[in-house]
Design a protein around this motif. Structure first.
Motif, mmCIF file in Angstrom:
data_model
loop_
_atom_site.group_PDB
_atom_site.id
_atom_site.type_symbol
_atom_site.label_atom_id
_atom_site.label_comp_id
_atom_site.label_asym_id
_atom_site.label_seq_id
_atom_site.Cartn_x
_atom_site.Cartn_y
_atom_site.Cartn_z
ATOM 1 N N LYS A 223 -39.300 52.582 -0.408
ATOM 2 C CA LYS A 223 -38.624 53.862 -0.649
ATOM 3 C C LYS A 223 -38.088 53.934 -2.070
ATOM 4 C CE LYS A 223 -36.974 53.894 4.139
ATOM 5 N NZ LYS A 223 -37.819 54.965 4.658
ATOM 6 N N GLU A 253 -35.203 60.383 4.061
ATOM 7 C CA GLU A 253 -36.502 60.552 4.703
ATOM 8 C C GLU A 253 -36.571 61.941 5.340
ATOM 9 O OE1 GLU A 253 -39.278 58.943 4.946
ATOM 10 O OE2 GLU A 253 -38.706 57.131 3.856
ATOM 11 N N PRO A 254 -37.762 62.585 5.297
ATOM 12 C CA PRO A 254 -38.957 62.079 4.639
ATOM 13 C C PRO A 254 -38.800 62.088 3.125
ATOM 14 C CG PRO A 254 -39.322 64.317 5.367
ATOM 15 C CD PRO A 254 -37.987 63.906 5.919
ATOM 16 N N GLN A 255 -39.544 61.209 2.447
ATOM 17 C CA GLN A 255 -39.413 61.117 1.003
ATOM 18 C C GLN A 255 -39.851 62.407 0.311
ATOM 19 O OE1 GLN A 255 -39.111 57.484 -1.165
ATOM 20 N NE2 GLN A 255 -37.407 58.062 0.166
ATOM 21 N N SER A 256 -40.678 63.207 0.962
ATOM 22 C CA SER A 256 -41.060 64.503 0.389
ATOM 23 C C SER A 256 -39.847 65.408 0.251
ATOM 24 C CB SER A 256 -42.127 65.170 1.256
ATOM 25 O OG SER A 256 -41.684 65.312 2.593
ATOM 26 N N LEU A 257 -38.921 65.343 1.230
ATOM 27 C CA LEU A 257 -37.690 66.119 1.136
ATOM 28 C C LEU A 257 -36.840 65.609 -0.012
ATOM 29 C CD1 LEU A 257 -35.602 68.151 2.176
ATOM 30 C CD2 LEU A 257 -34.820 66.418 3.803
ATOM 31 N N GLN A 258 -36.802 64.297 -0.195
ATOM 32 C CA GLN A 258 -36.016 63.746 -1.285
ATOM 33 C C GLN A 258 -36.578 64.184 -2.640
ATOM 34 O OE1 GLN A 258 -33.935 59.697 -1.568
ATOM 35 N NE2 GLN A 258 -35.934 59.270 -2.446
ATOM 36 N N ARG A 259 -37.894 64.199 -2.755
ATOM 37 C CA ARG A 259 -38.493 64.664 -4.013
ATOM 38 C C ARG A 259 -38.171 66.134 -4.267
ATOM 39 N NH1 ARG A 259 -42.543 60.969 -2.274
ATOM 40 N NH2 ARG A 259 -43.689 62.581 -1.152
ATOM 41 N N LEU A 260 -38.120 66.929 -3.192
ATOM 42 C CA LEU A 260 -37.742 68.339 -3.335
ATOM 43 C C LEU A 260 -36.295 68.461 -3.810
ATOM 44 C CD1 LEU A 260 -38.330 71.350 -2.974
ATOM 45 C CD2 LEU A 260 -37.680 71.114 -0.562
#
Length: 565
Positions: A223, A253-260
Protein backbone atom coordinates in the motif's frame (compact mmCIF):
# COMPACT_ATOMS: atom_id res chain seq x y z
CA UNK A 1 -8.26 -1.27 43.80
CA UNK A 2 -10.78 -1.72 46.60
CA UNK A 3 -13.83 0.23 47.66
CA UNK A 4 -16.44 1.81 45.37
CA UNK A 5 -16.36 1.17 41.65
CA UNK A 6 -14.25 3.53 39.58
CA UNK A 7 -16.59 5.93 37.77
CA UNK A 8 -15.41 6.34 34.18
CA UNK A 9 -17.03 8.91 31.92
CA UNK A 10 -16.59 8.07 28.22
CA UNK A 11 -17.36 11.11 26.08
CA UNK A 12 -18.50 9.74 22.74
CA UNK A 13 -19.36 6.57 24.62
CA UNK A 14 -21.59 5.14 21.90
CA UNK A 15 -19.41 6.31 18.99
CA UNK A 16 -16.93 4.44 16.79
CA UNK A 17 -14.15 4.15 19.36
CA UNK A 18 -15.89 5.08 22.61
CA UNK A 19 -18.39 2.29 22.04
CA UNK A 20 -15.63 -0.25 21.51
CA UNK A 21 -13.88 0.91 24.66
CA UNK A 22 -17.11 0.41 26.59
CA UNK A 23 -17.34 -3.12 25.19
CA UNK A 24 -13.83 -3.89 26.45
CA UNK A 25 -14.48 -2.44 29.91
CA UNK A 26 -17.94 -3.84 30.60
CA UNK A 27 -16.43 -7.09 31.87
CA UNK A 28 -14.73 -5.38 34.84
CA UNK A 29 -16.98 -5.31 37.89
CA UNK A 30 -14.77 -2.65 39.51
CA UNK A 31 -15.83 -0.09 36.87
CA UNK A 32 -18.95 1.98 36.48
CA UNK A 33 -19.21 3.25 32.90
CA UNK A 34 -20.90 6.59 32.23
CA UNK A 35 -21.86 6.40 28.54
CA UNK A 36 -21.83 10.05 27.49
CA UNK A 37 -23.03 11.72 24.32
CA UNK A 38 -25.30 14.44 22.98
CA UNK A 39 -28.24 12.03 22.67
CA UNK A 40 -29.45 10.51 25.92
CA UNK A 41 -31.67 8.12 23.95
CA UNK A 42 -28.71 6.78 21.96
CA UNK A 43 -26.61 6.51 25.12
CA UNK A 44 -29.40 4.58 26.87
CA UNK A 45 -29.90 2.22 23.92
CA UNK A 46 -26.20 1.47 23.70
CA UNK A 47 -25.79 1.02 27.46
CA UNK A 48 -28.66 -1.46 27.52
CA UNK A 49 -26.98 -3.48 24.77
CA UNK A 50 -23.85 -4.01 26.88
CA UNK A 51 -23.52 -7.09 29.00
CA UNK A 52 -20.79 -7.78 31.51
CA UNK A 53 -20.27 -7.00 35.17
CA UNK A 54 -19.56 -3.27 35.04
CA UNK A 55 -22.21 -0.75 35.97
CA UNK A 56 -23.60 1.25 33.05
CA UNK A 57 -25.15 4.71 33.26
CA UNK A 58 -26.28 6.52 30.13
CA UNK A 59 -25.82 10.27 30.39
CA UNK A 60 -26.23 13.32 28.20
CA UNK A 61 -22.95 15.17 27.70
CA UNK A 62 -22.39 18.07 25.31
CA UNK A 63 -18.77 19.12 24.95
CA UNK A 64 -19.98 22.44 23.54
CA UNK A 65 -21.98 23.16 26.67
CA UNK A 66 -20.91 24.02 30.21
CA UNK A 67 -18.46 21.16 30.67
CA UNK A 68 -17.51 22.26 34.21
CA UNK A 69 -21.15 22.04 35.32
CA UNK A 70 -21.69 18.70 33.60
CA UNK A 71 -18.54 17.16 35.07
CA UNK A 72 -19.41 18.48 38.54
CA UNK A 73 -22.80 16.78 38.37
CA UNK A 74 -21.44 13.45 37.11
CA UNK A 75 -18.39 13.37 39.43
CA UNK A 76 -16.37 10.76 37.51
CA UNK A 77 -13.01 9.52 38.77
CA UNK A 78 -11.69 9.50 35.21
CA UNK A 79 -12.89 11.24 32.07
CA UNK A 80 -12.03 9.71 28.69
CA UNK A 81 -12.57 11.84 25.60
CA UNK A 82 -13.21 9.51 22.66
CA UNK A 83 -15.13 12.01 20.57
CA UNK A 84 -13.08 14.39 18.43
CA UNK A 85 -12.19 15.52 15.88
CA UNK A 86 -9.49 17.25 17.92
CA UNK A 87 -8.12 18.97 14.80
CA UNK A 88 -11.12 21.28 14.49
CA UNK A 89 -11.90 22.18 18.11
CA UNK A 90 -10.34 25.63 17.91
CA UNK A 91 -9.35 27.73 20.90
CA UNK A 92 -11.68 25.85 23.26
CA UNK A 93 -9.96 22.54 22.56
CA UNK A 94 -8.58 22.13 26.09
CA UNK A 95 -11.78 23.05 27.94
CA UNK A 96 -12.47 19.47 29.06
CA UNK A 97 -8.99 18.66 30.44
CA UNK A 98 -8.91 22.10 32.13
CA UNK A 99 -12.26 21.44 33.76
CA UNK A 100 -11.09 17.99 34.88
CA UNK A 101 -7.98 19.49 36.48
CA UNK A 102 -9.96 22.11 38.36
CA UNK A 103 -12.32 19.42 39.68
CA UNK A 104 -9.56 16.94 40.57
CA UNK A 105 -10.62 14.42 37.89
CA UNK A 106 -8.08 12.32 35.98
CA UNK A 107 -8.26 12.62 32.19
CA UNK A 108 -7.19 10.67 29.07
CA UNK A 109 -8.09 10.92 25.41
CA UNK A 110 -7.74 9.34 21.99
CA UNK A 111 -6.54 12.56 20.35
CA UNK A 112 -4.74 12.15 17.03
CA UNK A 113 -4.27 15.89 16.48
CA UNK A 114 -0.61 16.83 16.46
CA UNK A 115 -1.29 20.34 17.78
CA UNK A 116 -3.65 19.18 20.51
CA UNK A 117 -1.34 16.45 21.82
CA UNK A 118 1.68 18.75 21.73
CA UNK A 119 -0.22 21.53 23.51
CA UNK A 120 -1.42 19.37 26.41
CA UNK A 121 1.93 19.88 28.18
CA UNK A 122 0.91 23.50 28.85
CA UNK A 123 -1.41 22.12 31.55
CA UNK A 124 1.35 20.17 33.30
CA UNK A 125 1.91 22.52 36.25
CA UNK A 126 -1.83 22.81 36.93
CA UNK A 127 -2.30 19.03 36.77
CA UNK A 128 0.59 18.40 39.15
CA UNK A 129 -0.76 20.92 41.60
CA UNK A 130 -4.20 19.29 41.45
CA UNK A 131 -2.76 15.79 41.88
CA UNK A 132 -4.26 14.39 38.67
CA UNK A 133 -2.88 12.90 35.46
CA UNK A 134 -3.79 14.20 32.00
CA UNK A 135 -2.72 11.87 29.17
CA UNK A 136 -3.33 12.81 25.54
CA UNK A 137 -3.02 10.54 22.50
CA UNK A 138 -3.48 7.18 24.23
CA UNK A 139 -4.25 5.61 20.86
CA UNK A 140 -2.55 3.88 17.93
CA UNK A 141 -0.73 7.15 17.28
CA UNK A 142 1.31 8.02 19.30
CA UNK A 143 1.05 5.64 22.30
CA UNK A 144 1.19 2.28 20.47
CA UNK A 145 3.58 3.49 17.76
CA UNK A 146 5.99 4.87 20.35
CA UNK A 147 5.84 1.62 22.33
CA UNK A 148 6.76 -0.27 19.15
CA UNK A 149 9.65 2.11 18.42
CA UNK A 150 10.95 1.67 21.97
CA UNK A 151 11.00 -2.10 21.33
CA UNK A 152 12.90 -1.64 18.06
CA UNK A 153 15.33 0.87 19.58
CA UNK A 154 16.80 -1.82 21.83
CA UNK A 155 18.72 -3.15 18.80
CA UNK A 156 20.15 0.19 17.68
CA UNK A 157 23.10 2.33 18.70
CA UNK A 158 21.86 5.09 16.39
CA UNK A 159 18.54 5.62 14.58
CA UNK A 160 18.60 7.75 11.43
CA UNK A 161 15.14 7.30 9.93
CA UNK A 162 11.74 6.56 11.46
CA UNK A 163 8.40 6.02 9.74
CA UNK A 164 5.01 4.75 10.83
CA UNK A 165 1.65 4.13 9.24
CA UNK A 166 -1.84 2.78 9.72
CA UNK A 167 -4.04 0.98 7.18
CA UNK A 168 -7.65 0.46 8.30
CA UNK A 169 -9.78 -2.24 6.74
CA UNK A 170 -12.04 -0.89 3.98
CA UNK A 171 -14.97 -2.51 5.79
CA UNK A 172 -14.24 -0.79 9.11
CA UNK A 173 -16.74 1.96 9.83
CA UNK A 174 -14.79 5.22 9.73
CA UNK A 175 -16.60 7.93 11.64
CA UNK A 176 -17.39 11.31 10.13
CA UNK A 177 -15.15 12.95 12.73
CA UNK A 178 -12.16 10.97 11.45
CA UNK A 179 -12.91 12.09 7.88
CA UNK A 180 -13.20 15.69 9.07
CA UNK A 181 -9.83 15.43 10.79
CA UNK A 182 -8.15 14.15 7.63
CA UNK A 183 -9.81 16.67 5.33
CA UNK A 184 -8.72 19.55 7.58
CA UNK A 185 -5.07 19.24 6.47
CA UNK A 186 -5.37 17.57 3.04
CA UNK A 187 -3.20 19.39 0.51
CA UNK A 188 -1.81 21.72 3.15
CA UNK A 189 1.80 21.97 4.40
CA UNK A 190 2.69 19.49 7.12
CA UNK A 191 5.89 19.97 9.10
CA UNK A 192 8.20 16.97 8.85
CA UNK A 193 11.83 16.17 9.54
CA UNK A 194 13.95 15.71 6.42
CA UNK A 195 17.75 15.49 6.20
CA UNK A 196 17.96 16.43 9.87
CA UNK A 197 16.15 19.77 9.51
CA UNK A 198 12.56 20.93 9.71
CA UNK A 199 10.85 20.81 6.31
CA UNK A 200 7.34 20.55 4.90
CA UNK A 201 5.40 17.84 3.11
CA UNK A 202 1.87 17.99 1.76
CA UNK A 203 -0.95 16.23 3.57
CA UNK A 204 -2.32 13.20 1.65
CA UNK A 205 0.08 13.95 -1.22
CA UNK A 206 3.55 12.88 0.00
CA UNK A 207 3.69 9.10 0.33
CA UNK A 208 5.73 5.97 1.12
CA UNK A 209 5.00 2.43 -0.12
CA UNK A 210 5.07 -0.29 2.54
CA UNK A 211 3.99 -3.93 2.83
CA UNK A 212 2.69 -4.65 6.33
CA UNK A 213 3.81 -8.19 7.09
CA UNK A 214 4.21 -9.60 10.62
CA UNK A 215 6.44 -12.70 10.46
CA UNK A 216 4.37 -15.83 9.96
CA UNK A 217 1.20 -13.90 9.05
CA UNK A 218 -0.36 -13.38 5.63
CA UNK A 219 0.80 -9.86 4.68
CA UNK A 220 -1.49 -7.03 3.69
CA UNK A 221 -1.30 -6.05 0.07
CA UNK A 222 1.41 -3.48 -0.64
CA UNK A 223 0.00 0.00 0.00
CA UNK A 224 0.94 3.62 -0.44
CA UNK A 225 0.78 5.46 2.89
CA UNK A 226 -0.10 9.14 2.46
CA UNK A 227 1.31 11.77 4.80
CA UNK A 228 -0.98 12.66 7.72
CA UNK A 229 -0.71 15.39 10.35
CA UNK A 230 -0.22 13.08 13.32
CA UNK A 231 1.45 13.39 16.74
CA UNK A 232 3.98 10.76 15.65
CA UNK A 233 5.78 13.35 13.54
CA UNK A 234 6.85 15.00 16.80
CA UNK A 235 6.79 12.18 19.30
CA UNK A 236 8.52 9.35 17.45
CA UNK A 237 11.54 11.63 17.10
CA UNK A 238 11.43 12.82 20.73
CA UNK A 239 14.49 11.51 22.55
CA UNK A 240 16.05 10.06 19.38
CA UNK A 241 19.31 11.98 19.01
CA UNK A 242 20.56 12.75 15.52
CA UNK A 243 17.42 11.61 13.71
CA UNK A 244 17.51 12.50 10.02
CA UNK A 245 13.89 11.96 8.92
CA UNK A 246 10.42 11.07 10.20
CA UNK A 247 7.25 10.18 8.29
CA UNK A 248 3.74 9.12 9.32
CA UNK A 249 1.08 8.03 6.85
CA UNK A 250 -2.30 6.40 6.41
CA UNK A 251 -3.39 3.98 3.68
CA UNK A 252 -7.03 4.08 2.59
CA UNK A 253 -8.71 1.21 0.81
CA UNK A 254 -9.54 0.89 -1.94
CA UNK A 255 -6.33 2.56 -3.07
CA UNK A 256 -8.22 4.04 -6.03
CA UNK A 257 -10.22 6.11 -3.53
CA UNK A 258 -7.01 7.23 -1.88
CA UNK A 259 -5.59 8.34 -5.22
CA UNK A 260 -8.80 10.31 -5.83
CA UNK A 261 -8.41 12.00 -2.43
CA UNK A 262 -4.79 12.80 -3.23
CA UNK A 263 -5.82 14.33 -6.55
CA UNK A 264 -8.47 16.41 -4.79
CA UNK A 265 -5.89 17.50 -2.21
CA UNK A 266 -3.87 18.92 -5.11
CA UNK A 267 -6.68 21.44 -5.63
CA UNK A 268 -6.02 22.71 -2.11
CA UNK A 269 -2.29 22.82 -2.77
CA UNK A 270 -2.95 24.91 -5.90
CA UNK A 271 -5.29 27.13 -3.85
CA UNK A 272 -8.22 26.30 -6.11
CA UNK A 273 -10.01 25.17 -2.95
CA UNK A 274 -9.46 26.61 0.54
CA UNK A 275 -9.99 23.23 2.23
CA UNK A 276 -11.57 19.82 1.81
CA UNK A 277 -13.37 20.16 5.14
CA UNK A 278 -16.73 21.12 3.54
CA UNK A 279 -16.51 17.90 1.50
CA UNK A 280 -16.04 15.66 4.54
CA UNK A 281 -19.66 14.36 4.54
CA UNK A 282 -19.37 13.47 0.85
CA UNK A 283 -16.02 11.75 1.46
CA UNK A 284 -17.60 9.87 4.36
CA UNK A 285 -20.38 8.56 2.12
CA UNK A 286 -17.86 7.60 -0.57
CA UNK A 287 -15.84 5.60 1.95
CA UNK A 288 -18.95 3.58 2.79
CA UNK A 289 -20.04 3.05 -0.82
CA UNK A 290 -16.54 1.94 -1.88
CA UNK A 291 -16.00 -0.43 1.04
CA UNK A 292 -14.64 -3.43 -0.84
CA UNK A 293 -11.50 -5.51 -0.59
CA UNK A 294 -10.07 -7.73 2.13
CA UNK A 295 -11.53 -7.17 5.57
CA UNK A 296 -8.10 -6.74 7.15
CA UNK A 297 -6.18 -3.78 8.52
CA UNK A 298 -2.70 -3.12 9.81
CA UNK A 299 -0.03 -0.85 11.14
CA UNK A 300 3.76 -0.55 11.00
CA UNK A 301 6.68 1.26 12.62
CA UNK A 302 10.04 1.18 10.86
CA UNK A 303 13.50 2.38 11.88
CA UNK A 304 16.91 2.31 10.23
CA UNK A 305 20.39 3.20 11.40
CA UNK A 306 23.27 1.37 13.05
CA UNK A 307 23.05 -1.67 15.32
CA UNK A 308 24.91 -2.09 18.60
CA UNK A 309 28.01 -3.20 16.67
CA UNK A 310 27.90 -0.17 14.38
CA UNK A 311 26.60 -2.09 11.34
CA UNK A 312 23.67 -0.93 9.12
CA UNK A 313 20.30 -2.23 10.30
CA UNK A 314 16.67 -1.85 9.27
CA UNK A 315 14.08 -3.02 11.79
CA UNK A 316 10.30 -2.87 11.60
CA UNK A 317 7.33 -3.77 13.76
CA UNK A 318 4.18 -4.95 12.00
CA UNK A 319 0.56 -5.55 13.01
CA UNK A 320 -2.28 -7.14 11.05
CA UNK A 321 -5.84 -7.32 12.41
CA UNK A 322 -8.51 -9.53 10.87
CA UNK A 323 -12.14 -8.61 10.31
CA UNK A 324 -13.85 -6.34 12.81
CA UNK A 325 -11.02 -6.56 15.34
CA UNK A 326 -9.01 -3.69 13.85
CA UNK A 327 -11.09 -0.79 15.26
CA UNK A 328 -10.42 -2.09 18.78
CA UNK A 329 -6.70 -1.34 18.45
CA UNK A 330 -6.93 2.43 19.16
CA UNK A 331 -8.66 1.78 22.50
CA UNK A 332 -6.46 -1.02 23.82
CA UNK A 333 -4.10 1.54 25.36
CA UNK A 334 -6.97 2.89 27.43
CA UNK A 335 -7.90 -0.62 28.51
CA UNK A 336 -4.27 -1.24 29.52
CA UNK A 337 -4.27 2.02 31.50
CA UNK A 338 -7.47 1.06 33.30
CA UNK A 339 -6.11 -2.38 34.11
CA UNK A 340 -3.24 -0.61 35.87
CA UNK A 341 -5.65 1.68 37.71
CA UNK A 342 -7.75 -1.28 38.82
CA UNK A 343 -4.58 -2.83 40.26
CA UNK A 344 -3.78 0.38 42.11
CA UNK A 345 -1.03 1.59 39.73
CA UNK A 346 -1.62 5.23 38.85
CA UNK A 347 0.32 7.10 36.19
CA UNK A 348 2.42 9.96 37.53
CA UNK A 349 0.57 13.24 38.05
CA UNK A 350 0.93 15.87 35.36
CA UNK A 351 -0.19 16.63 31.81
CA UNK A 352 1.70 15.10 28.89
CA UNK A 353 1.53 13.07 25.73
CA UNK A 354 0.79 9.38 26.26
CA UNK A 355 3.76 8.45 24.03
CA UNK A 356 6.03 6.21 26.12
CA UNK A 357 3.43 5.81 28.87
CA UNK A 358 2.88 2.10 28.24
CA UNK A 359 5.31 -0.61 27.06
CA UNK A 360 4.47 -2.72 24.03
CA UNK A 361 3.83 -5.68 26.32
CA UNK A 362 0.81 -3.89 27.80
CA UNK A 363 -0.77 -3.54 24.36
CA UNK A 364 0.10 -7.11 23.39
CA UNK A 365 -1.68 -8.41 26.50
CA UNK A 366 -4.85 -6.65 25.28
CA UNK A 367 -4.43 -8.03 21.75
CA UNK A 368 -4.59 -11.65 22.93
CA UNK A 369 -8.39 -11.83 22.73
CA UNK A 370 -8.42 -10.63 19.12
CA UNK A 371 -7.34 -11.97 15.73
CA UNK A 372 -4.32 -9.67 15.77
CA UNK A 373 -0.86 -10.76 14.66
CA UNK A 374 2.25 -8.71 15.48
CA UNK A 375 5.98 -9.16 15.10
CA UNK A 376 9.28 -7.59 14.15
CA UNK A 377 11.55 -7.97 11.13
CA UNK A 378 15.27 -7.22 10.88
CA UNK A 379 17.11 -6.61 7.62
CA UNK A 380 20.79 -5.91 7.19
CA UNK A 381 21.25 -3.85 3.99
CA UNK A 382 23.78 -5.36 1.63
CA UNK A 383 23.75 -8.76 3.35
CA UNK A 384 23.05 -11.69 1.03
CA UNK A 385 22.69 -15.42 1.40
CA UNK A 386 21.10 -17.50 4.12
CA UNK A 387 18.21 -19.89 3.68
CA UNK A 388 15.39 -18.34 1.64
CA UNK A 389 12.57 -19.51 3.92
CA UNK A 390 14.48 -18.39 7.01
CA UNK A 391 14.75 -14.87 5.53
CA UNK A 392 11.08 -14.74 4.60
CA UNK A 393 9.75 -16.06 7.90
CA UNK A 394 12.01 -14.00 10.15
CA UNK A 395 11.24 -14.70 13.80
CA UNK A 396 8.42 -17.09 12.76
CA UNK A 397 11.10 -19.52 11.53
CA UNK A 398 11.50 -20.63 15.15
CA UNK A 399 7.88 -21.84 15.12
CA UNK A 400 8.46 -24.37 12.35
CA UNK A 401 8.46 -28.06 13.28
CA UNK A 402 12.03 -29.49 13.00
CA UNK A 403 11.29 -31.65 9.95
CA UNK A 404 9.98 -28.66 7.94
CA UNK A 405 12.83 -26.40 9.04
CA UNK A 406 15.40 -29.05 8.08
CA UNK A 407 13.85 -29.46 4.62
CA UNK A 408 14.14 -25.72 3.89
CA UNK A 409 17.46 -24.97 5.55
CA UNK A 410 19.17 -25.14 2.17
CA UNK A 411 22.73 -23.86 2.03
CA UNK A 412 24.86 -23.01 -1.00
CA UNK A 413 25.00 -26.15 -3.11
CA UNK A 414 21.71 -27.48 -1.73
CA UNK A 415 20.61 -30.92 -0.61
CA UNK A 416 18.38 -33.81 -1.71
CA UNK A 417 15.28 -35.41 -0.24
CA UNK A 418 13.56 -38.57 -1.42
CA UNK A 419 10.34 -40.38 -0.63
CA UNK A 420 7.01 -41.42 -2.15
CA UNK A 421 3.84 -39.65 -3.30
CA UNK A 422 0.37 -40.12 -4.77
CA UNK A 423 -0.58 -38.01 -7.79
CA UNK A 424 -4.00 -37.01 -9.14
CA UNK A 425 -4.67 -34.96 -12.27
CA UNK A 426 -7.61 -32.91 -13.44
CA UNK A 427 -9.46 -34.18 -16.48
CA UNK A 428 -10.47 -30.85 -18.05
CA UNK A 429 -9.04 -29.74 -21.40
CA UNK A 430 -7.40 -26.56 -20.05
CA UNK A 431 -6.15 -28.40 -16.98
CA UNK A 432 -4.44 -30.99 -19.17
CA UNK A 433 -2.77 -28.30 -21.30
CA UNK A 434 -1.44 -26.43 -18.27
CA UNK A 435 -0.24 -29.62 -16.57
CA UNK A 436 1.62 -30.71 -19.70
CA UNK A 437 3.15 -27.23 -20.22
CA UNK A 438 4.54 -27.07 -16.67
CA UNK A 439 5.53 -30.75 -16.61
CA UNK A 440 3.40 -31.78 -13.66
CA UNK A 441 3.56 -35.53 -12.94
CA UNK A 442 0.98 -37.96 -14.30
CA UNK A 443 -1.56 -39.90 -12.26
CA UNK A 444 0.14 -42.47 -10.02
CA UNK A 445 -0.94 -44.12 -6.78
CA UNK A 446 2.57 -44.64 -5.43
CA UNK A 447 5.58 -43.08 -7.13
CA UNK A 448 9.15 -42.56 -6.00
CA UNK A 449 9.97 -38.86 -5.55
CA UNK A 450 13.26 -37.01 -5.35
CA UNK A 451 13.52 -33.26 -4.75
CA UNK A 452 16.81 -31.42 -5.20
CA UNK A 453 17.18 -27.97 -3.63
CA UNK A 454 20.01 -25.94 -5.15
CA UNK A 455 20.63 -22.63 -3.39
CA UNK A 456 22.53 -19.91 -5.23
CA UNK A 457 22.76 -16.39 -3.86
CA UNK A 458 19.23 -15.29 -2.98
CA UNK A 459 17.42 -17.91 -5.09
CA UNK A 460 16.68 -21.61 -4.84
CA UNK A 461 16.24 -23.97 -7.78
CA UNK A 462 13.83 -26.83 -7.17
CA UNK A 463 14.07 -29.97 -9.30
CA UNK A 464 11.24 -32.41 -8.63
CA UNK A 465 11.53 -35.93 -10.02
CA UNK A 466 8.42 -38.14 -9.99
CA UNK A 467 9.35 -41.61 -11.24
CA UNK A 468 11.87 -40.24 -13.73
CA UNK A 469 9.76 -37.28 -14.97
CA UNK A 470 11.12 -33.89 -13.88
CA UNK A 471 9.68 -30.43 -13.56
CA UNK A 472 11.52 -27.39 -12.25
CA UNK A 473 10.91 -24.02 -10.66
CA UNK A 474 12.94 -21.19 -9.17
CA UNK A 475 12.01 -19.66 -5.81
CA UNK A 476 13.09 -16.26 -4.56
CA UNK A 477 12.05 -13.46 -2.24
CA UNK A 478 9.54 -10.98 -3.66
CA UNK A 479 10.61 -7.35 -3.96
CA UNK A 480 8.83 -4.02 -4.12
CA UNK A 481 5.07 -4.56 -4.17
CA UNK A 482 5.72 -8.28 -3.60
CA UNK A 483 7.88 -7.79 -0.51
CA UNK A 484 7.77 -10.56 2.12
CA UNK A 485 6.18 -13.02 -0.32
CA UNK A 486 7.68 -16.19 -1.74
CA UNK A 487 7.93 -15.88 -5.53
CA UNK A 488 8.02 -19.12 -7.52
CA UNK A 489 8.75 -19.00 -11.25
CA UNK A 490 7.43 -21.61 -13.66
CA UNK A 491 8.68 -20.38 -17.03
CA UNK A 492 6.89 -17.08 -17.80
CA UNK A 493 4.54 -17.47 -14.82
CA UNK A 494 5.35 -16.22 -11.34
CA UNK A 495 3.22 -17.33 -8.38
CA UNK A 496 3.38 -15.20 -5.21
CA UNK A 497 2.66 -16.91 -1.90
CA UNK A 498 2.61 -16.02 1.77
CA UNK A 499 4.28 -18.42 4.20
CA UNK A 500 2.05 -18.95 7.22
CA UNK A 501 3.03 -21.36 10.04
CA UNK A 502 -0.07 -23.07 11.41
CA UNK A 503 0.69 -25.43 14.26
CA UNK A 504 2.47 -28.47 12.81
CA UNK A 505 1.94 -27.13 9.28
CA UNK A 506 3.47 -24.49 7.04
CA UNK A 507 0.77 -23.16 4.71
CA UNK A 508 1.36 -21.53 1.33
CA UNK A 509 -1.33 -18.93 0.55
CA UNK A 510 -1.45 -17.56 -3.00
CA UNK A 511 -1.46 -13.74 -2.95
CA UNK A 512 -0.88 -12.95 -6.62
CA UNK A 513 0.56 -14.07 -9.93
CA UNK A 514 2.29 -12.62 -12.96
CA UNK A 515 2.73 -13.52 -16.64
CA UNK A 516 5.95 -12.11 -18.09
CA UNK A 517 5.81 -9.64 -15.17
CA UNK A 518 2.25 -8.49 -15.90
CA UNK A 519 -0.08 -8.76 -12.86
CA UNK A 520 -3.10 -11.01 -13.42
CA UNK A 521 -6.41 -11.06 -11.46
CA UNK A 522 -6.02 -12.85 -8.15
CA UNK A 523 -9.45 -14.43 -8.52
CA UNK A 524 -8.11 -16.39 -11.51
CA UNK A 525 -4.83 -17.38 -9.85
CA UNK A 526 -3.94 -21.08 -9.69
CA UNK A 527 -3.96 -22.36 -6.16
CA UNK A 528 -5.57 -24.62 -3.64
CA UNK A 529 -4.80 -26.27 -0.35
CA UNK A 530 -0.98 -26.19 -0.20
CA UNK A 531 0.89 -27.06 2.95
CA UNK A 532 3.78 -28.96 4.50
CA UNK A 533 3.56 -30.70 7.83
CA UNK A 534 5.48 -32.87 10.24
CA UNK A 535 3.97 -36.22 11.09
CA UNK A 536 5.77 -38.58 13.45
CA UNK A 537 8.98 -36.70 12.83
CA UNK A 538 8.78 -37.00 9.03
CA UNK A 539 8.31 -34.23 6.45
CA UNK A 540 5.01 -34.49 4.53
CA UNK A 541 3.71 -32.32 1.70
CA UNK A 542 0.32 -31.65 0.13
CA UNK A 543 0.13 -29.60 -3.08
CA UNK A 544 -3.12 -28.80 -4.86
CA UNK A 545 -3.10 -26.63 -7.98
CA UNK A 546 -6.25 -25.52 -9.75
CA UNK A 547 -8.28 -22.51 -10.74
CA UNK A 548 -11.78 -21.30 -11.60
CA UNK A 549 -11.10 -21.63 -15.34
CA UNK A 550 -9.30 -24.96 -15.26
CA UNK A 551 -10.69 -26.81 -12.29
CA UNK A 552 -8.21 -29.16 -10.65
CA UNK A 553 -4.89 -29.27 -12.52
CA UNK A 554 -2.84 -31.51 -10.22
CA UNK A 555 -2.84 -32.74 -6.64
CA UNK A 556 0.09 -34.60 -5.16
CA UNK A 557 0.85 -35.54 -1.58
CA UNK A 558 3.48 -37.67 0.11
CA UNK A 559 6.54 -37.67 2.31
CA UNK A 560 10.25 -36.92 1.99
CA UNK A 561 13.38 -37.49 4.03
CA UNK A 562 17.06 -36.84 3.54
CA UNK A 563 18.61 -39.44 1.33
CA UNK A 564 20.13 -42.13 3.47
CA UNK A 565 17.97 -40.93 6.42
Amino acid sequence: MSGPALRILIIGGYGTFGGRLAQLLCGYERFCLLIGGRSLAKAAAFASSLGGKAGKEPTEFDRNGDVYKQLSALAPNLTIDASGPFQTMGRDASCIPRACISLGIDYADLADSREFVRGIAALDAEARAAGVFVLSGLSSFPALSRAALDRLAQDFSRIDHVSSGIAPSPHAVIGLNVIRAISSYAGKPVRILRDGISATGLGLIAWHRVTVAPPGCIPLKSKSFRLVEAPDLDLLSHGVDGLSSAFTGAATEPQSLQRLLAATAQLVRLKLLPSLLPFAPLMHQASKLLAFGEHRGGMFVRASGLDRAGQPLEASWHLVAEGDDGPFIPVTGLEALLRKLADGNRPADGARSAAGELPLEAFEACFERFAICTGTRHVRPGAVGGALYRRLLGSAWERLPPAIAAAHDAQEGGHRLSGHARVERGTGFLASIVAAAVGFPKVQDDVAVRVCFAAKGETESWIRNFGGAEFRSVQLEGRGRDAHLLAEDFGPFRILMALAPDGARLRFVVRGWRFFGIPLPLVLAPGGDIYEEEREGRFHFHVEVGGPLTGLIVRYAGWLEKEGG
